[in-house]
Design a protein around this motif. Structure first.
Motif, PDB file in Angstrom:
ATOM      1  N   PHE A  56       0.844  -1.201   0.000  1.00 36.17           N
ATOM      2  CA  PHE A  56       0.000   0.000   0.000  1.00 36.17           C
ATOM      3  C   PHE A  56       0.877   1.247   0.000  1.00 36.17           C
ATOM      4  N   VAL A  57       0.520   2.211  -0.853  1.00 38.79           N
ATOM      5  CA  VAL A  57       1.200   3.508  -0.867  1.00 38.79           C
ATOM      6  C   VAL A  57       0.144   4.595  -0.737  1.00 38.79           C
ATOM      7  N   LYS A  58       0.297   5.431   0.299  1.00 38.32           N
ATOM      8  CA  LYS A  58      -0.656   6.533   0.463  1.00 38.32           C
ATOM      9  C   LYS A  58      -0.165   7.721  -0.356  1.00 38.32           C
ATOM     10  N   GLY A  59      -1.016   8.212  -1.261  1.00 39.72           N
ATOM     11  CA  GLY A  59      -0.593   9.355  -2.068  1.00 39.72           C
ATOM     12  C   GLY A  59      -1.725   9.893  -2.905  1.00 39.72           C
ATOM     13  N   ASP A  60      -1.490  11.121  -3.397  1.00 34.14           N
ATOM     14  CA  ASP A  60      -2.534  11.866  -4.110  1.00 34.14           C
ATOM     15  C   ASP A  60      -2.181  11.904  -5.600  1.00 34.14           C
ATOM     16  N   ILE A  61      -3.084  11.446  -6.451  1.00 36.02           N
ATOM     17  CA  ILE A  61      -2.783  11.444  -7.894  1.00 36.02           C
ATOM     18  C   ILE A  61      -2.739  12.863  -8.474  1.00 36.02           C
ATOM     19  N   VAL A  62      -3.221  13.839  -7.704  1.00 34.15           N
ATOM     20  CA  VAL A  62      -3.159  15.234  -8.172  1.00 34.15           C
ATOM     21  C   VAL A  62      -1.743  15.806  -7.983  1.00 34.15           C
ATOM     22  N   ASP A  63      -0.952  15.171  -7.146  1.00 31.38           N
ATOM     23  CA  ASP A  63       0.402  15.637  -6.836  1.00 31.38           C
ATOM     24  C   ASP A  63       1.377  15.043  -7.856  1.00 31.38           C
ATOM     25  N   LEU A  64       1.662  15.807  -8.919  1.00 29.41           N
ATOM     26  CA  LEU A  64       2.454  15.272 -10.035  1.00 29.41           C
ATOM     27  C   LEU A  64       3.862  14.870  -9.595  1.00 29.41           C
ATOM     28  N   GLY A  65       4.475  15.694  -8.738  1.00 28.21           N
ATOM     29  CA  GLY A  65       5.836  15.378  -8.275  1.00 28.21           C
ATOM     30  C   GLY A  65       5.875  14.016  -7.598  1.00 28.21           C
ATOM     31  N   PHE A  66       4.925  13.789  -6.739  1.00 28.68           N
ATOM     32  CA  PHE A  66       4.856  12.521  -6.015  1.00 28.68           C
ATOM     33  C   PHE A  66       4.639  11.349  -6.989  1.00 28.68           C
ATOM     34  N   ILE A  67       3.713  11.552  -7.933  1.00 28.19           N
ATOM     35  CA  ILE A  67       3.382  10.468  -8.881  1.00 28.19           C
ATOM     36  C   ILE A  67       4.601  10.128  -9.758  1.00 28.19           C
ATOM     37  N   ARG A  68       5.297  11.168 -10.218  1.00 25.92           N
ATOM     38  CA  ARG A  68       6.486  10.920 -11.059  1.00 25.92           C
ATOM     39  C   ARG A  68       7.541  10.130 -10.298  1.00 25.92           C
ATOM     40  N   GLN A  69       7.742  10.512  -9.041  1.00 26.43           N
ATOM     41  CA  GLN A  69       8.747   9.822  -8.217  1.00 26.43           C
ATOM     42  C   GLN A  69       8.346   8.361  -7.984  1.00 26.43           C
ATOM     43  N   LEU A  70       7.058   8.164  -7.710  1.00 25.08           N
ATOM     44  CA  LEU A  70       6.575   6.795  -7.463  1.00 25.08           C
ATOM     45  C   LEU A  70       6.793   5.921  -8.705  1.00 25.08           C
TER      46      LEU A  70
END
Ligand code: NAD
Ligand code: DAU
Length: 350
Positions: A56-70
């Protein structure tokens, strides 16, 4: 060996999809990416949370920086995208939140997938889970097919329609391997009780008014959620690139007839006198822009990939009622706190 990111896996349908993939495909790694909004609940997945192929990974798909890193860290082979704001009534109150999650969030995922896969789409797949509401509303006759024109009416369906267009655009423009499915109304376990069926079960159980919008004449086509999860599995593995499939139950019900049937089942299960629960039915102000009728023609899915629903509505509804009555703690936990505030605002009751 495949690594799949499933977004919205802590929600209603997503949790059934995650469970199915974790159990049926031990050779895959399943990453459940979810922001855990009011609709996301890790209690939906306790039975598989310790499985070795689940993360499980908690994160927001609206947060592009986070999504790119993931995506850079995990290098997924496929995305099954279910994360969304999903409730029509909430979209009427707060449309922008639906644009952010459903449109911007989807485009963020498409961009991250494009960067990760660098134009090499062999053995890669972006599966977008969508809704029949993009097609608008039907009169008394006809059904939605995959070629029905888009005609959304609510902010929710407009945001889902927009996200579908972006997914197709990434297929047509960049050659990304995408598939889309548009499904009718789901019901079953872990359904958040803001939606008609679980809300009615919860209210009947607690002897509270059961709100029916307008005259209750709107028609929905109901499908058991585990049949939807199975359809997603089949489409994910077998659909040709760039295709769309409609998924539905051939199971149309007028809201008022559905609620009356539910009342009969609940009377029996709760040992109440015949007709007692039906007295709770309360007609309330109609939903703005309320679509009259949805009906899905799922012939293409049956003919191409052999999928048909596995259980009847009568069986599914009874299983669903049994599940809610056996899982009181789940229901009580999700109806406390913020839910109480939402409920008061939506229905102007105590
Ligand atoms: P749901 O509201 O129960 O769950 C949505 C999940 O997405 C939640 O776990 C939530 O935490 C997560 N989420 C929301 N915003 C997020 C964000 N910004 N970042 C990451 N995660 C986020 O929804 P559902 O009913 O399970 O629907 C799932 C998908 O299926 C949606 O895309 C919906 O449009 C589609 N769909 C639903 C139905 C239905 O009858 N419920 C029918 C057809 C299609
Ligand atoms: O058709 C697929 C869609 O089904 C999904 O894309 C959506 O995410 C999902 O929420 C669902 O949308 P609906 O608006 O059809 O579902 P809902 O359960 O909100 O309402 C079902 C019908 O019941 C609809 O005609 C409105 C009516 N209704 C709903 C509620 C919550 C009532 O009469 N009273 C209620 O309290």
């Amino acid at each position: 060996m495949k690594k799949i990111i499933i977004t919205g896996g802590a929600g209603f349908i997503g949790s059934h999809v995650v469970r199915r993939f974790v159990r049926n495909y031990p050779e895959y790694t399943i990453i459940n990416l979810d922001k855990l909004t009011y609709a996301g609940n890790l209690a939906n997945l306790v039975d598989i949370e310790n499985a070795p192929n689940y993360k499980f990974v908690k994160g927001d798909i609206v947060d592009l920086g986070f999504i790119r890193q993931l995506f850079a860290d995990e290098q997924p082979d496929a995305i099954i995208h279910l994360a969304a704001e999903s409730h029509v009534d909430r979209s009427i109150t707060n449309p922008l939140e639906f644009v952010m999650t459903n449109v911007v969030g989807t485009v963020n995922l498409l961009n991250a997938a494009r960067e990760t896969w660098k134009g090499q789409y062999d053995q890669k797949r972006f599966y977008h889970v969508s809704t029949d509401e993009v097609y608008g509303t039907l009169g008394e006759d006809g059904m939605f097919t995959e070629t029905t024109g888009y005609d959304p009416h609510s902010p929710y369906s407009a945001s889902k329609a927009s996200s579908d267009h972006f997914v197709r655009a990434y297929h047509d423009t960049y050659g990304m391997d995408t598939v889309i499915s548009n499904c009718s109304n789901n019901y079953g376990s872990f359904h958040f009780p803001e939606k008609l069926i679980p809300l009615a079960i919860n209210n009947i159980k607690n002897k509270k008014p059961v709100p029916v919008y307008g005259k209750g004449e709107n028609i929905r086509d109901w499908l058991w959620v585990e049949d939807h999860a199975r359809a997603i599995d089949v489409i994910f593995h077998k659909a040709a690139t760039g295709t769309t499939y409609n998924i539905g139950g051939h199971n149309e019900w007028k809201n008022i007839d559905l609620i009356r049937t539910l009342c009969v089942i609940m009377d029996k299960k709760l040992g109440r006198a015949e007709g007692e629960s039906a007295e709770l039915i309360t007609f309330v102000t109609d939903r703005a822009g309320h679509d009259l009728r949805y009906a899905i023609d799922a012939t293409k899915l049956k003919n191409d990939l052999g999928w048909v629903p596995s259980i009847t509505f009568e069986e599914g509804l009874e299983k669903t009622v049994d599940w809610y009555l056996a899982n009181e703690k789940w229901l009580d936990d999700v109806t406390s706190g913020h839910y109480q505030q939402y409920y008061t605002e939506q229905y102007h009751t105590r």
